[in-house]
Design an enzyme around this catalytic site. Structure first.
Site, PDB file in Angstrom:
ATOM      1  N   ASP A 223       0.832  -1.205   0.000  1.00 45.32           N
ATOM      2  CA  ASP A 223       0.000   0.000   0.000  1.00 45.32           C
ATOM      3  C   ASP A 223       0.872   1.263   0.000  1.00 45.32           C
ATOM      4  O   ASP A 223       1.925   1.299   0.634  1.00 45.32           O
ATOM      5  CB  ASP A 223      -0.881  -0.018   1.261  1.00 45.32           C
ATOM      6  CG  ASP A 223      -1.827   1.166   1.324  1.00 45.32           C
ATOM      7  OD1 ASP A 223      -2.673   1.278   0.423  1.00 45.32           O
ATOM      8  OD2 ASP A 223      -1.709   1.970   2.259  1.00 45.32           O
ATOM      9  N   HIS A 227       5.139   6.469  -1.007  1.00 48.85           N
ATOM     10  CA  HIS A 227       5.198   7.437   0.097  1.00 48.85           C
ATOM     11  C   HIS A 227       5.974   6.936   1.317  1.00 48.85           C
ATOM     12  O   HIS A 227       5.904   7.557   2.378  1.00 48.85           O
ATOM     13  CB  HIS A 227       3.773   7.779   0.547  1.00 48.85           C
ATOM     14  CG  HIS A 227       2.959   8.467  -0.502  1.00 48.85           C
ATOM     15  ND1 HIS A 227       3.290   9.690  -1.017  1.00 48.85           N
ATOM     16  CD2 HIS A 227       1.824   8.089  -1.152  1.00 48.85           C
ATOM     17  CE1 HIS A 227       2.394  10.055  -1.930  1.00 48.85           C
ATOM     18  NE2 HIS A 227       1.496   9.085  -2.027  1.00 48.85           N
ATOM     19  N   GLU A 265       1.355  -0.672  -5.032  1.00 47.54           N
ATOM     20  CA  GLU A 265       0.251   0.224  -5.373  1.00 47.54           C
ATOM     21  C   GLU A 265       0.852   1.473  -6.006  1.00 47.54           C
ATOM     22  O   GLU A 265       0.882   2.549  -5.422  1.00 47.54           O
ATOM     23  CB  GLU A 265      -0.555   0.654  -4.140  1.00 47.54           C
ATOM     24  CG  GLU A 265      -1.795   1.457  -4.529  1.00 47.54           C
ATOM     25  CD  GLU A 265      -2.280   2.428  -3.459  1.00 47.54           C
ATOM     26  OE1 GLU A 265      -1.645   2.553  -2.413  1.00 47.54           O
ATOM     27  OE2 GLU A 265      -3.305   3.072  -3.712  1.00 47.54           O
TER      28      GLU A 265
END
Ligand code: CA
Length: 519
Positions: A223, A227, A265
């Site tokens: 996920d 980031h 992702e």
């Protein structure tokens, strides 16, 4: 030692805190048989456990419910399942985790997960978990300890007394105040970002991955992959350090389980996605660029940009890079809803399925897409995640109790029981196309060449694997089209079984096999 203790010892990782007390497995884990197709060559299915099947009449979908529905997925031709987060979490969606090595009690127990893995593996299906390393819940014991000022856990998160002016991943503020200081939470105040510059944090996360692999889980969907590590200068996505983190994570996973799937992702632009494959060695990425082109082609009735995108991908991606393709997922409005103006457009729903299942890539079908299920009536994310429609009527066959969220109004024809009995239904169409893809190497692992089709609404592809060559002709417009894309000869359409008469009907995809190879 239990198997997973062996795995952890092999991996050289020691767990601390909550993870060290994680429940242990008492039995040997299973795996899919070695003669099953490679994970990138099967059709996958994304499941939101909370909305798939309730087995104990509390209105909440659970692991046992899913296990009870595996035959449905097996009959559909599915070869792998991606479970959205199954960890304890205060939210309905589960992306804010309070324990990365436990099962959400709403969904069942660790033993229920093991039963699911055994039952899936026995049917040749892999199971991968949504893995959430970027942040925890603000209710995670680590964050609670950080708030209480325990130095060890304080450094599990990212703090600043004078935070720089960063925007978060969704455009809101990136920093949130607490106890006179500020912590980084790129997605929400309730989701503090973990500090992956702290080696202890990385080891905890790797240890959690090893824990699940030791149970027999077949890999992970990472996920928020872009980031994970921020640059000091405020680059919150695709920072150089981030590629290094992904490379390390995947190397670790493959030391523990060499065949495990690692899918990112990669909700980002194509150059960055290519870089995750090339620099970090990422095995599989979510193909958001192709999704955008696919959607635009179906809505705009033109194949021009889609053809360009397919050619570009062929030249851009490094050898062996697997791309997870999709027409929908839990983060985007369901296709049937986008195509429902002014009314449900079932022909285009079928067209989208045909494209997804004949294009290159590794298709991931979001639960319910195979029925042409629309979003719920509201506008929040939860409407993309409503209960699976197994049958008409109250509870939609999902639960005998009141479902945890409103399944929405009656939708005549949009349920498994209705479509299973209906010739030409969306469900039957999915089953046919998945079957074709599974059967033909040219479709599930073939090289792709874009051919000049002679019409902007017509996509013409040559798909080749070994001695097999097939031609995919997709007509995105409503009018029938003739084509000059094919080499001279006679062809059979594998979708209908009929001889090809030189015309591609409107809003349809043909899969043509040259007759001379198949006397
Ligand atoms: Ca339940």
């Amino acid at each position: 030692m239990t198997l997973w203790a062996v795995v952890l010892a092999t991996a050289g990782v020691l767990l601390s805190g909550g993870a060290a007390q994680a429940q242990q497995s008492t039995r040997a884990s299973t795996a899919v048989a070695a003669d099953q197709p490679a994970p990138e060559h099967v059709v996958w299915y994304e499941v939101f456990v909370r909305s798939f099947q309730d087995s104990d009449a509390d209105g909440i979908g659970d692991l046992r419910g899913l296990t009870g529905r595996l035959d449905y997925l097996s009959d559909l031709g599915i070869g792998g399942i991606w479970l959205m987060p199954i960890y304890p979490s205060p939210s309905y969606h589960g992306y804010d985790v309070t324990d990365l090595t436990a099962v959400n009690p709403d969904y069942g127990t660790l033993a229920d997960l093991e039963d699911l893995l055994d039952a899936a593996h026995a049917r040749g299906m892999r199971v991968i978990l949504d893995f959430v390393p970027n942040h925890t819940s603000d209710r995670h014991p680590w964050f609670q300890a950080a708030l209480a000022g325990e130095p060890l856990y304080r450094d599990f998160y990212v703090w600043s007394d004078d935070p720089p002016d960063w925007r978060g991943a969704l455009g809101g503020p990136a920093w949130h105040s607490a106890g006179g200081s500020h912590y980084l939470g790129l997605f929400a105040p309730s989701m503090p970002d973990l500090n992956h510059r702290n080696e202890r944090v990385v080891e905890e996360v790797l240890g959690a991955a090893a824990f699940w692999l030791g149970l027999g889980v077949d890999g992970f969907r990472l996920d928020a992959i872009q980031h994970l590590v921020e640059s000091p200068d405020g680059l919150i996505a695709n920072a150089p350090e981030n590629y290094a983190w992904v490379e390390r994570f995947q190397r670790f996973v493959h030391e523990v389980a060499p065949d495990a799937v690692v899918m990112g992702e990669t909700q980002t632009d194509m150059p960055a996605i290519v870089r995750y494959h090339r620099d970090a060695g990422l095995h599989m990425s979510l193909d958001y660029p192709l999704w955008r082109y696919l959607k635009a082609a179906i809505q705009g009735r033109s194949a021009t940009d889609l053809a360009f995108a397919l050619e570009q991908e062929t030249s851009l991606y490094p050898e062996g890079a697997a791309r997870a393709t999709f027409t929908g997922n839990h983060d985007v409005t369901r296709l049937a809803s986008q195509l429902s103006i002014p009314r449900r457009d079932e022909r285009r729903v079928r067209l989208a399925a045909s494209l997804l299942l004949t294009l290159p890539g590794t298709p991931f079908i979001y639960y319910g897409e195979e029925l042409g299920m629309p979003d719920g009536p509201g506008t929040l994310d939860v409407e993309k995640r409503t209960p699976m429609r197994w049958q008409p009527g109250r509870g939609v066959g999902f639960s005998t109790a009141t479902p945890w969220t409103d399944p929405g109004p009656d939708l005549p024809g949009v349920s498994v029981s209705e479509q299973a009995a209906e010739q030409g239904s969306v469900l039957e169409h999915y089953r046919t196309l998945i079957g074709l893809r599974n059967e033909h190497p040219a479709l599930h692992r073939g090289d792709t060449r874009v051919l000049a089709s002679g019409a902007s609404a017509l996509l013409a592809l040559e798909r080749t694997a070994g001695t097999e060559t097939l031609y995919v002709l997709a007509n995105l417009g409503a009018r029938d089209l003739e084509t000059r894309a094919l080499p001279a000869g006679a062809y059979t359409d594998l979708v209908s079984g009929a001889a090809f008469a030189g015309v591609v009907p409107g809003l349809s995809v043909l899969v043509l096999r040259p007759d001379q190879n198949h006397r």
